[in-house]
Design an enzyme around this catalytic site. Sequence first.
Site, PDB file in Angstrom:
ATOM      1  N   HIS A  89       0.812  -1.221   0.000  1.00 58.34           N
ATOM      2  CA  HIS A  89       0.000   0.000   0.000  1.00 58.34           C
ATOM      3  C   HIS A  89       0.847   1.273   0.000  1.00 58.34           C
ATOM      4  O   HIS A  89       0.705   2.108  -0.891  1.00 58.34           O
ATOM      5  CB  HIS A  89      -1.001  -0.031   1.162  1.00 58.34           C
ATOM      6  CG  HIS A  89      -1.630   1.285   1.456  1.00 58.34           C
ATOM      7  ND1 HIS A  89      -2.423   1.942   0.539  1.00 58.34           N
ATOM      8  CD2 HIS A  89      -1.565   2.093   2.547  1.00 58.34           C
ATOM      9  CE1 HIS A  89      -2.830   3.082   1.066  1.00 58.34           C
ATOM     10  NE2 HIS A  89      -2.315   3.210   2.281  1.00 58.34           N
ATOM     11  N   HIS A 137       3.694   6.699   5.712  1.00 57.00           N
ATOM     12  CA  HIS A 137       2.488   7.407   6.150  1.00 57.00           C
ATOM     13  C   HIS A 137       1.589   6.603   7.079  1.00 57.00           C
ATOM     14  O   HIS A 137       0.847   7.183   7.868  1.00 57.00           O
ATOM     15  CB  HIS A 137       1.696   7.938   4.943  1.00 57.00           C
ATOM     16  CG  HIS A 137       0.836   6.922   4.260  1.00 57.00           C
ATOM     17  ND1 HIS A 137       1.255   6.211   3.179  1.00 57.00           N
ATOM     18  CD2 HIS A 137      -0.426   6.488   4.529  1.00 57.00           C
ATOM     19  CE1 HIS A 137       0.289   5.391   2.784  1.00 57.00           C
ATOM     20  NE2 HIS A 137      -0.742   5.537   3.591  1.00 57.00           N
ATOM     21  N   GLU A 155       0.223   5.193  12.752  1.00 57.91           N
ATOM     22  CA  GLU A 155      -1.147   4.819  13.064  1.00 57.91           C
ATOM     23  C   GLU A 155      -1.305   3.311  13.235  1.00 57.91           C
ATOM     24  O   GLU A 155      -2.040   2.853  14.089  1.00 57.91           O
ATOM     25  CB  GLU A 155      -2.050   5.317  11.929  1.00 57.91           C
ATOM     26  CG  GLU A 155      -3.491   5.458  12.335  1.00 57.91           C
ATOM     27  CD  GLU A 155      -4.301   6.059  11.205  1.00 57.91           C
ATOM     28  OE1 GLU A 155      -3.828   7.024  10.585  1.00 57.91           O
ATOM     29  OE2 GLU A 155      -5.395   5.549  10.927  1.00 57.91           O
ATOM     30  N   ASP A 156      -0.613   2.543  12.379  1.00 58.72           N
ATOM     31  CA  ASP A 156      -0.880   1.108  12.350  1.00 58.72           C
ATOM     32  C   ASP A 156       0.160   0.241  13.038  1.00 58.72           C
ATOM     33  O   ASP A 156      -0.038  -0.965  13.195  1.00 58.72           O
ATOM     34  CB  ASP A 156      -1.024   0.629  10.892  1.00 58.72           C
ATOM     35  CG  ASP A 156      -2.276   1.204  10.252  1.00 58.72           C
ATOM     36  OD1 ASP A 156      -3.145   1.676  11.026  1.00 58.72           O
ATOM     37  OD2 ASP A 156      -2.382   1.195   9.018  1.00 58.72           O
ATOM     38  N   ASP A 188      -2.692   8.277  -1.144  1.00 55.39           N
ATOM     39  CA  ASP A 188      -3.108   7.247  -0.193  1.00 55.39           C
ATOM     40  C   ASP A 188      -4.562   6.862  -0.453  1.00 55.39           C
ATOM     41  O   ASP A 188      -4.917   5.690  -0.565  1.00 55.39           O
ATOM     42  CB  ASP A 188      -2.923   7.812   1.224  1.00 55.39           C
ATOM     43  CG  ASP A 188      -3.562   6.966   2.297  1.00 55.39           C
ATOM     44  OD1 ASP A 188      -3.382   5.739   2.258  1.00 55.39           O
ATOM     45  OD2 ASP A 188      -4.247   7.541   3.174  1.00 55.39           O
ATOM     46  N   ASP A 212     -20.874  15.096 -25.675  1.00 52.38           N
ATOM     47  CA  ASP A 212     -19.448  14.895 -25.818  1.00 52.38           C
ATOM     48  C   ASP A 212     -18.920  13.634 -25.155  1.00 52.38           C
ATOM     49  O   ASP A 212     -18.039  13.665 -24.325  1.00 52.38           O
ATOM     50  CB  ASP A 212     -18.688  16.120 -25.320  1.00 52.38           C
ATOM     51  CG  ASP A 212     -19.433  16.792 -24.195  1.00 52.38           C
ATOM     52  OD1 ASP A 212     -19.368  18.005 -24.085  1.00 52.38           O
ATOM     53  OD2 ASP A 212     -20.091  16.070 -23.426  1.00 52.38           O
TER      54      ASP A 212
HETATM   55 MN    MN Z   1      -2.646   4.590   3.942  1.00 54.10          MN
END
Ligand code: MN
Length: 772
Positions: free
Chosen positions: A56, A80, A84-85, A148, A268
């Site tokens: 990811h 990133h 958090e994880d 992300d 269009d």
């Molecule tokens: Mn992420």
Amino acid sequence: MQVQNGDTDKLAELIFEKISEYASSGQIAKLTDAYNFAKTAHSGQLRKSGEPYLVHPLRTIDILTNLRVDKDTLIAGLLHDVPEDTGTPISEIEKRFGEKVAYLVDGITKLSKVHYRERMEQRQIESLKKLFIHSAQDLRVILIKLADRLDNMRTLRFIAKEEKRHRIAKETLEIYAPIANILGLGQIRAELEDLCFEHLYPAEYSNLKKEIEENVEERNFILDEMIRITQKELKKNKIDAEIIGRPKSLYSIYKKLQEKQSIYNIDDIIAIRAIVPTRKDCYDVLGIIHRLFKPKISRFKDYIAVPKPNGYQSLHTTVFGLNGSIVEFQIRTEHMHLEAEYGIAAHYFYKYANNELTPIIKKRSTWVQRILDIQRDQKNSQNFIEDLKLDIFEDRIFVFSPKGEVIDLPRGAGAIDFAYAIHTDVGNHAAKAEINGVVCPITATLGNGDVVNIVADKEVHPELEWINSVRTSLALHKIKDFLKQEPKEKKLSVGKKTLEKEFDHIGKIYLDELSPKRIEIIAKKYKYKTLDQIFTAIAEGNLDAQNILETIYDVDKLEFQTTKHLYRIGIKIIGDNDKNQFREIMRTLNSLNIPIEKFAISRPWYLNRYKCKILVLVKDYSQLAQVFECLEHIEGVQEISRFFLRRKIGFIITSFFTTALWVFQPFLIDYVIGKYGIVASNTIIYAGMLLLLGLVFYFKRMTLKSFPELVKTTYYWPFLYGLTTLAFLAVFGEIYSFKLEFRWVFVLILIVAIYSLLTASYVSYKKEQTQE
Ligand code: MN
């Protein structure tokens, strides 16, 4: 890129190869370091798709690489999800990769779950707020977030819970796709929108996809042929152009279909893009295309001379193509193309592509500045997001001041929004708007390209009604600020009037209806405990009078006479003597598609004005409210209310009985004395007096309900006093002629009570009059 367990290194290698096309080996070494850090941190974690988690962040930086972002952005992209994880603190990232990277990662990291366990929605909003504020400091934060989100949307189908998929897709469509649009990231935006479309409206998505694929061969033939013809002609004219067919995003077709019904009306679906070296070439190519294919009138747009609010530049023209097709051409320069696809990233990164890759983004876009402004004004989180949606993510229009200054406003904005956008003082004294040279009411709505001049007047101040015609949070807050500081009495009277009007629409008098019990119901919902608090809240624009009604009744079932699902409503309008005004009333009703059953104009003796009675058919309460709102805005209309036939009949019957009682009371008393003696007749006198008291007030109320315009005439109050006096004289006459005996004190008290009650209501009426 589906990756099997353990294969992340191979994926990383491919991406790093791409990055090395524009980055130095030192930078690649730093990136490799970050990759290994992320690999350790996420080790053992899996995505919902079953792939190792690390794919990811890798795919995230793959998307970022297309934007040619710098090294810090790429490192932050890799890391990133680490805080958090994985529980690795941000301070650890700062120690290894520096303050800048840590700041970028922190902006994307959601707030702690522990703190917000009870209120997940609050956590969502606070996290978004943090993201925006970090982005305002450094735009690269939002770029990482968009990449992300794009990868998460690409793999959204692996999330099992439908509700969660919906929530994410909805948030993406409402917040992230508009941000991509503002930043000019055309490609990312189109892909995000199509993915959201697929998840939010799966049936519509697959239908549309099928329908478009059905005609793909014919369309491709037309496309190739037209490109060939155009290319040939351009070569003849020595213009070096890259011409490509361009698939329109499904979502943009879907949106157009929403407006235009059938797919066969879509102009269009076929689009061709010509990219040329210079601005002059753009206009030359336009001329050539118009010579080759007949242009569709009014479908030419010069976004080069007047760019879109997000900076987008191109010439758009729609022409009649081969085999009866309709084709859209977009013509732009290389530079414009780069900006259209990569937006702000093209601006900040591509320019420096050959130099050092660290362009600190100091120059904040207007978008970011606006976020900071809203953040400053708005302490409440929920409102912060609402304001953002309103002010930033909406489609926008350009409006010009007479001096040619450009103001951009959300679609649907009005002259008042424009006035406040210029200056608070202009807004606070805006009297009228001249739109393209035509004088319009200040509540008028603006369109793209309008030239607007605001006529200010020192005597004019913001009114409660304005709230309904503004779209920007700036105007809304300024109007509310003004309404809030108005004197208390004024607020009470404005709130009362507004509520009165709303009750009148459904045929009720609020004083009768707002019993303490009902106020309790309202208090439960809105936290306003007294009638005065309700009035004040309405006058300050914090409470919608219509909501009060909806809280206490089922509004659609109120006093409507139904005719085949339509309700027959009587409307009475009092207006100045002006024929145009009545024509305008008819025109307004027609434009609202309201059937008219009866239309009568009269000039009653007690009015110095014209009275117009209309019987219309409406579908429901909200349509009725719309009718009232539109009619109120017609110039010359002084008063507008509903009238009720049944109520009038009730009034006439009551008046008849009152008169009969007066006329026959002496005979009744005479009869009773003869038969039952003086005590019984005294009782009748007392009862009669009390009845009289009741009647005077009942009469007053009935008049107010049935003939409200009578109250404002000079006859009303003398008439009321005269009637009361006459009633007393009749009683005295009876007392004298039948020589009745009873307690004078009691009678005197009654007389004083009736007159003082009458006078009290007269005084309060006068007071209201002078306040207006
Ligand atoms: Mn992420």
